[in-house]
Structures are given as structure tokens and as C-alpha cells.
Design an enzyme around this catalytic site. Structure first.
Site, PDB file in Angstrom:
ATOM      1  N   GLY A 147      -0.298 -11.399  -6.246  1.00 36.78           N
ATOM      2  CA  GLY A 147      -1.695 -11.011  -6.440  1.00 36.78           C
ATOM      3  C   GLY A 147      -1.994  -9.583  -6.024  1.00 36.78           C
ATOM      4  O   GLY A 147      -2.719  -8.854  -6.713  1.00 36.78           O
ATOM      5  N   LYS A 179       7.824 -15.856  -1.255  1.00 36.05           N
ATOM      6  CA  LYS A 179       6.746 -14.955  -1.673  1.00 36.05           C
ATOM      7  C   LYS A 179       6.410 -13.950  -0.582  1.00 36.05           C
ATOM      8  O   LYS A 179       6.142 -12.781  -0.855  1.00 36.05           O
ATOM      9  CB  LYS A 179       5.497 -15.747  -2.050  1.00 36.05           C
ATOM     10  CG  LYS A 179       4.382 -14.868  -2.610  1.00 36.05           C
ATOM     11  CD  LYS A 179       3.193 -15.673  -3.048  1.00 36.05           C
ATOM     12  CE  LYS A 179       2.249 -14.847  -3.896  1.00 36.05           C
ATOM     13  NZ  LYS A 179       1.708 -13.666  -3.215  1.00 36.05           N
ATOM     14  N   ARG A 188       0.840  -1.203   0.000  1.00 36.38           N
ATOM     15  CA  ARG A 188       0.000   0.000   0.000  1.00 36.38           C
ATOM     16  C   ARG A 188       0.875   1.254   0.000  1.00 36.38           C
ATOM     17  O   ARG A 188       0.629   2.204  -0.752  1.00 36.38           O
ATOM     18  CB  ARG A 188      -0.925  -0.011   1.232  1.00 36.38           C
ATOM     19  CG  ARG A 188      -2.122  -0.948   1.094  1.00 36.38           C
ATOM     20  CD  ARG A 188      -2.742  -1.286   2.440  1.00 36.38           C
ATOM     21  NE  ARG A 188      -3.992  -2.027   2.292  1.00 36.38           N
ATOM     22  CZ  ARG A 188      -4.063  -3.323   1.994  1.00 36.38           C
ATOM     23  NH1 ARG A 188      -2.946  -4.011   1.795  1.00 36.38           N
ATOM     24  NH2 ARG A 188      -5.243  -3.924   1.888  1.00 36.38           N
ATOM     25  N   SER A 222     -10.816  -7.699  -0.513  1.00 39.14           N
ATOM     26  CA  SER A 222     -10.543  -6.323  -0.069  1.00 39.14           C
ATOM     27  C   SER A 222      -9.475  -5.663  -0.932  1.00 39.14           C
ATOM     28  O   SER A 222      -9.367  -4.435  -0.952  1.00 39.14           O
ATOM     29  CB  SER A 222     -10.114  -6.314   1.391  1.00 39.14           C
ATOM     30  OG  SER A 222      -8.894  -7.015   1.550  1.00 39.14           O
ATOM     31  N   GLN A 223      -8.680  -6.475  -1.645  1.00 38.94           N
ATOM     32  CA  GLN A 223      -7.631  -5.887  -2.493  1.00 38.94           C
ATOM     33  C   GLN A 223      -8.224  -5.091  -3.652  1.00 38.94           C
ATOM     34  O   GLN A 223      -7.643  -4.099  -4.089  1.00 38.94           O
ATOM     35  CB  GLN A 223      -6.694  -6.979  -3.006  1.00 38.94           C
ATOM     36  CG  GLN A 223      -5.834  -7.572  -1.901  1.00 38.94           C
ATOM     37  CD  GLN A 223      -4.957  -8.712  -2.388  1.00 38.94           C
ATOM     38  OE1 GLN A 223      -4.823  -8.942  -3.595  1.00 38.94           O
ATOM     39  NE2 GLN A 223      -4.380  -9.443  -1.467  1.00 38.94           N
ATOM     40  N   LYS A 262      -7.025 -17.765  -4.272  1.00 39.08           N
ATOM     41  CA  LYS A 262      -5.668 -17.390  -3.868  1.00 39.08           C
ATOM     42  C   LYS A 262      -4.656 -18.095  -4.777  1.00 39.08           C
ATOM     43  O   LYS A 262      -4.988 -18.540  -5.876  1.00 39.08           O
ATOM     44  CB  LYS A 262      -5.451 -17.748  -2.394  1.00 39.08           C
ATOM     45  CG  LYS A 262      -6.346 -16.955  -1.433  1.00 39.08           C
ATOM     46  CD  LYS A 262      -5.893 -15.520  -1.298  1.00 39.08           C
ATOM     47  CE  LYS A 262      -6.673 -14.791  -0.231  1.00 39.08           C
ATOM     48  NZ  LYS A 262      -6.192 -13.418   0.011  1.00 39.08           N
ATOM     49  N   ARG A 316      -6.515 -16.104 -12.133  1.00 34.65           N
ATOM     50  CA  ARG A 316      -7.139 -15.421 -10.996  1.00 34.65           C
ATOM     51  C   ARG A 316      -7.967 -14.234 -11.487  1.00 34.65           C
ATOM     52  O   ARG A 316      -7.460 -13.362 -12.206  1.00 34.65           O
ATOM     53  CB  ARG A 316      -6.069 -14.970  -9.982  1.00 34.65           C
ATOM     54  CG  ARG A 316      -5.356 -16.148  -9.344  1.00 34.65           C
ATOM     55  CD  ARG A 316      -4.258 -15.721  -8.395  1.00 34.65           C
ATOM     56  NE  ARG A 316      -4.775 -15.097  -7.179  1.00 34.65           N
ATOM     57  CZ  ARG A 316      -4.010 -14.683  -6.176  1.00 34.65           C
ATOM     58  NH1 ARG A 316      -2.686 -14.819  -6.258  1.00 34.65           N
ATOM     59  NH2 ARG A 316      -4.546 -14.129  -5.103  1.00 34.65           N
ATOM     60  N   ASP A 324      -6.377 -15.247   5.737  1.00 34.50           N
ATOM     61  CA  ASP A 324      -5.021 -15.744   5.463  1.00 34.50           C
ATOM     62  C   ASP A 324      -4.449 -16.606   6.591  1.00 34.50           C
ATOM     63  O   ASP A 324      -3.436 -17.280   6.391  1.00 34.50           O
ATOM     64  CB  ASP A 324      -4.068 -14.584   5.179  1.00 34.50           C
ATOM     65  CG  ASP A 324      -4.204 -14.053   3.754  1.00 34.50           C
ATOM     66  OD1 ASP A 324      -4.836 -14.739   2.933  1.00 34.50           O
ATOM     67  OD2 ASP A 324      -3.692 -12.955   3.481  1.00 34.50           O
TER      68      ASP A 324
END
Length: 407
Positions: A69, A390, A27, A145-146, A319, A98, A292
Site C-alpha cells: 500500500g 510483507k 520514504r 498520512s501516506q 488496510k 483500496r 498499526d
């Protein structure tokens, strides 16, 4: 690279410095690209944050973010606002499976020029940046929410700001609040009432603005699991954490009390201590605000031979892998009995744990890390263990530091 974990016992006391939050880092990296007066400390060393930085700094016409992602969603919104810039945003074969249609549709409502280059609704995307003149968008409230955060992050640069209406029951509220809080810290005016979020237009000042990223609570979850599976009195100290965290996964401190783990906060560190054996034989949780950590919790419950019901997991289907199917498959190899639906998982109380099982990781970092704590119960093997880079590249080193034996 496969890693064989020996049956291990944690050191009685240990200390680990966990890398910065991936969610917060990405962010802030996007806000830094929009507002040059921002500086960031303790950025996550995860692949996702590294790929985000690389894409933002690169002048290449094709931006490949591999499995990241969050970067795919945030950069789709960012490049849609970059007037005169034309890029193709792509990723791994899984990333191209995705869905991103919800976000693209919303950005098009604002005036974005985005085209699919392969399959409708999925990356790769061809994006021609332009000045977006729209200021009103509606989304289903139960989406990732992304998608919502991607829109909120670019909102202060829009001519008239943004009014975002969410239809239905909102999920992952902590991640939305994290985004809004970072905008507020920058000086952006926001309002979140009911199902409507408003973000005002914001012009950057020349005044320097420094942010320090809190360490990642999702990464802390694996240490909660390790302590829960340890002997009473085992402790580990993790830095750098805040008691009033913006991260949804900070609910771990409360959840793991049921597993006998107590959390104490002091000077930006948390200390986890195994205080007692679980006070219940059955755990029931709604994880719509923190999906998560579902894999970690399921494995902890299995290792402690408890039953566990978790709901609110619908976003796990899209995911890095279908995490509900993957969890069921791998837990059942170990001797568990698991029922899943589109948004829930029920783990039956186990009577045994099979030894020397090889856990498939499905190119999913959280599958590798969630199953590792079972080494405190049985020897096991983690397939393609380097997938942890990752989100947590130092994971295996840190496990060795606290007493997990491996080769």
C-alpha cells in the site's frame, strides 16, 4: 503455509536484530529516486520495501506492487512527476479495492495526468509523467498520512515547492513529521504550522548524503506483547533503535508500561523487561497517531484478561483487510467479546482463552504476528503464516530464537 504454535515459555534473556523500518525505508527510497546523491543503510527486508525498490529500478511499462500500500501511494506521486514517462501502476485484487481517489485528485490539482483503468477511485492507474506546475493543494486532515507524505516527498521537485492545507483535525502526525524530518536531513526547508505545511523547492547538490534506517517499531510491538505475556523478569534486547525516534509506533514504550513492561535505551538498543503484572484491569487508548499497533495491543490485553478500549482507528478499515472486523472475528473465536464501530474497538474482560484455535490472517501480515504471542497462553495455529514477509520476513525464525515452539 500454516504454523502450529505450541504453548511456550520465553527464554529468560534473548537478543534480536530487527530489520529496518518499512515506513522510513520507503520514504528514503523515493527520495533516492529523486536525488541520486543519497545512499541508504539498513533498508527493510520487507516485501513492501523490496517491491518499492523493484518498481523504481524496473523499466517495465506495468509496475505491479502486489499488496504494498505504501508503495502504491508513493509511486503514484513519483511517476506523476516523471516528465515523458508513461506507466500503469497496479497491484493485487485487494489493492484494487483500496481507495486512492484523494491522492489522485490532489495530484491532478497540481497538474498530474492520471487515469483510472478499471474502477473510478481505485487502482490500476495509468500515469503519464509531466512537469507539475501547481503549488497549492488542500486535503481532509483525517486521511491516511501516506497520501500526505506522498505529496510532501515530491514537493521539493516542484517548480514552486508546495503549500499543503489540511482541513480538520490531523491524524497520524508522527508519520507526517517523519517525512518532514527526512526532508530536513536532506537539506529541504519545511514549515508545519497549524494545518498548513510548506515545502520549498530543493536542488540536489553533488555532496553525498548517507542515511541509516532505524529498525521498525511496528515489528518491535510483537516483542512487547511477548514480554507482557511472560513471567516477571523475562527480558529481550532489540536493535537498532533510537530514543528520539521518528516513528509514531515508538509510543509502545509508554503504552506497555501499563502492561508491566519497562523499556531501557542504551547504545541504539532497547531492552524490554517484564517488571510487574499490569497495574490496571482496563486500558483506554487513542491510537490515531499509531493505528498499526492496535491489533497487537488488543491481543495483549486479551491474553492478560484485561478490558481494552481503543479509539482513533478509522484508517484500519482500508488496510490489507478491514482490521477491525478481522480482529473482532478472530478474538471471538478465542472466547473474547468485542464491540467495534467505524473507528473504535472495545474488548471486554475475558474469563477464558480457547485452545487450538486456527487464526485466519486475511492476507494481512499484522494479523499473523499480532496473534502469535498468545502461544505463551495456549496452543494455536496461524493460517497462511508466510504473509509476515510483507513487513518482517524473519518473524517466525526470531520467535523460535527466543523460545516459542512451533511446527
Amino acid at each position: 503455509m500454516n504454523i502450529k504454535l505450541q504453548k511456550s515459555t520465553l527464554h529468560q534473556k534473548s537478543t534480536i536484530a530487527v530489520t529496518g523500518s518499512k515506513s522510513e525505508s520507503n520514504r528514503l527510497l523515493l527520495l533516492q529516486a529523486l536525488y541520486a546523491n543519497i545512499s541508504i543503510k539498513n533498508i527493510s527486508n520487507s516485501d513492501d520495501a523490496t517491491l518499492m525498490q523493484k518498481a523504481l529500478k524496473s523499466s517495465d511499462a506495468i509496475k505491479d506492487i502486489h499488496h504494498a500500500g505504501t508503495a502504491m501511494r508513493f509511486l503514484t506521486a513519483y511517476y506523476a512527476t516523471q516528465n515523458g514517462e508513461e506507466i500503469t501502476l497496479t497491484g493485487s485484487s485487494r489493492m484494487q479495492e483500496r481507495p486512492i481517489k484523494i491522492l489522485v485528485k490532489a495530484l491532478r490539482q497540481l497538474g498530474a495526468n492520471i487515469q483510472y483503468t478499471k474502477n473510478d477511485g481505485f487502482p490500476p492507474l495509468q500515469i503519464k509523467g509531466r512537469k507539475l506546475r501547481g503549488s497549492n493543494v488542500s486535503l481532509a486532515a483525517n486521511v491516511s498520512s501516506q497520501y500526505i507524505s506522498a505529496l510532501l516527498l515530491i514537493a521539493p521537485t516542484l517548480e514552486n515547492g508546495l503549500t499543503l492545507t489540511l482541513d480538520g483535525k490531523i491524524t497520524s502526525i508522527p508519520y507526517i513529521n517523519m517525512t518532514l524530518s527526512l526532508l530536513n536531513d536532506l537539506g529541504v526547508q519545511t514549515n508545519f504550522e497549524g494545518n498548513t505545511i510548506k515545502v520549498a523547492r530543493f536542488e540536489a547538490t553533488k555532496e553525498a548524503k548517507a542515511f541509516t534506517v532505524e529498525s521498525d517499531w511496528s515489528s518491535a510491538s510483537y516483542f512487547y506483547s511477548l514480554i507482557a505475556l511472560s513471567e516477571i523478569g523475562t527480558t529481550t534486547e532489540l536493535s537498532s533503535y533510537k530514543q528520539n525516534s521518528l516513528q509514531g509506533d515508538s509510543c509502545l514504550a509508554e503504552i506497555y508500561q501499563e502492561f508491566g513492561v519497562e523499556t531501557t535505551f542504551s547504545n541504539h538498543t532497547i531492552t524490554l523487561i517484564k517488571k510487574q503484572q499490569p497495574s490496571t484491569s482496563s486500558i483506554k487508548l487513542d491510537l490515531k497517531n499509531a493505528p498499526d499497533i492496535a491489533q497487537t495491543i488488543a491481543v495483549t490485553a486479551f491474553g492478560l484478561q484485561l478490558s481494552c478500549e481503543m479509539i482513533g482507528l478509522h484508517t484500519l478499515k482500508i488496510k490489507e483487510t478491514d482490521r477491525l472486523v478481522a480482529l473482532k472475528t478472530e478474538l471471538e473465536k478465542l472466547g473474547a467479546s468485542v464491540d467495534i464501530t467505524e473507528e473504535s474497538l472495545y474488548l471486554h474482560e475475558a474469563t477464558q482463552i480457547h485452545e487450538n484455535i486456527t487464526i485466519a490472517t486475511y492476507k494481512d501480515h499484522r494479523m499473523a504476528m499480532a496473534f502469535a504471542p498468545l502461544a505463551l497462553r495456549v496452543p494455536l495455529e496461524i493460517e497462511k503464516a508466510d504473509v509476515v514477509s510483507k513487513s518482517y520476513p524473519d518473524f517466525w525464525k526470531d520467535l523460535e530464537k527466543i523460545g516459542v515452539e512451533m511446527k
